[in-house]
Design a protein around this motif. Structure first.
Motif, PDB file in Angstrom:
ATOM      1  N   TYR A  35     145.061 -27.539 -22.917  1.00 54.07           N
ATOM      2  CA  TYR A  35     146.449 -28.020 -22.957  1.00 54.07           C
ATOM      3  C   TYR A  35     147.303 -27.299 -21.914  1.00 54.07           C
ATOM      4  N   LEU A  56     147.760 -33.938 -21.454  1.00 51.99           N
ATOM      5  CA  LEU A  56     147.536 -33.707 -22.883  1.00 51.99           C
ATOM      6  C   LEU A  56     148.855 -33.428 -23.590  1.00 51.99           C
ATOM      7  N   SER A  57     148.946 -33.864 -24.830  1.00 52.20           N
ATOM      8  CA  SER A  57     150.108 -33.535 -25.661  1.00 52.20           C
ATOM      9  C   SER A  57     149.636 -32.634 -26.796  1.00 52.20           C
ATOM     10  N   ASP A  78     147.191 -34.069 -29.123  1.00 55.60           N
ATOM     11  CA  ASP A  78     145.806 -34.156 -28.664  1.00 55.60           C
ATOM     12  C   ASP A  78     144.987 -32.928 -29.040  1.00 55.60           C
ATOM     13  N   ILE A  79     145.626 -31.797 -29.208  1.00 55.74           N
ATOM     14  CA  ILE A  79     144.865 -30.565 -29.424  1.00 55.74           C
ATOM     15  C   ILE A  79     144.878 -30.088 -30.871  1.00 55.74           C
ATOM     16  N   THR A 114     149.015 -29.904 -19.019  1.00 54.60           N
ATOM     17  CA  THR A 114     150.167 -30.359 -19.824  1.00 54.60           C
ATOM     18  C   THR A 114     150.633 -31.767 -19.447  1.00 54.60           C
ATOM     19  N   TYR A 118     140.819 -25.918 -26.892  1.00 59.35           N
ATOM     20  CA  TYR A 118     141.879 -26.930 -26.861  1.00 59.35           C
ATOM     21  C   TYR A 118     143.180 -26.352 -26.300  1.00 59.35           C
TER      22      TYR A 118
END
Length: 189
Positions: free
Chosen positions: A166, A173-174, A177-178, A170, A162
């Motif tokens: 990320y 995904l925030s 999200d991870i 970037t 994750y």
């Protein structure tokens, strides 16, 4: 047979250090839809824990998965709320989870993928975590009994895959999200 008939000797010779001090039940948090485990207290101040969990994800929650994990957590800060309650606001930790089953491997099939094409294992995930915990002294609250403490905790964690995803994405995904959230109960004996 004589070995088992002398059960008093068997248990009296069983090393105390091998007996778990905690029982854990957790919902979610990267180690199964539900998981159960045993915990061991570490250090003289008992602020460290080493937990071993078995987690399960049922078919209707994303596919049948079996997961075992080994977790380490340290509680550096303790806030006494009452004589029967303590708060541990920020507990760093790390754990490794292992997904077992025929569809998970330590290494990707070299006959199908070039060396290094996939750098991660489909079976093993190293994680970092941050948790908080409220610990209640059961003896002071409820009187006598075998349960010494009851803790309720929440744990945020992420893993190597994750984090790399990320960093490489970037824009898409925030951090939410991870990171995954788990909540649990710890009974101390």
């Amino acid at each position: 047979m004589i070995f088992f008939l002398q059960s008093g000797k068997v248990f009296s010779q069983f090393p105390e250090i091998l007996i778990p001090k905690d029982v854990i039940v957790q919902h979610a948090g990267s180690i199964g839809y539900f998981s159960v485990g045993a915990g061991y207290r570490l250090f003289k101040n008992k602020r460290g824990n080493l937990d071993f969990n078995y987690g399960f994800v049922p078919e209707n929650k994303g596919g049948t998965l079996h997961i075992i994990s080994a977790k380490f957590v340290y509680r550096p800060f303790e806030i006494k709320l009452k004589d029967w309650a303590k708060l541990y606001p920020l507990n760093p930790g790390a754990f490794v989870s292992y997904h077992y089953g025929k569809e998970f491997d330590f290494y990707w099939d070299k006959s199908q993928y070039d060396e290094g094409y996939y750098w991660w294992s489909s079976a093993i995930r190293p994680h970092i975590s941050f948790s908080n915990e409220i610990k209640l002294d059961s003896k002071k609250l409820f009187g006598s009994g075998k349960i010494k403490s009851l803790s309720i905790y929440s744990e945020f964690n992420t893993n190597d895959l994750y984090m790399v995803s990320y960093v490489l994405n970037t824009k898409d995904l925030s951090l939410t999200d991870i990171f995954k959230l788990g909540i649990g109960i710890r009974l101390g004996f």
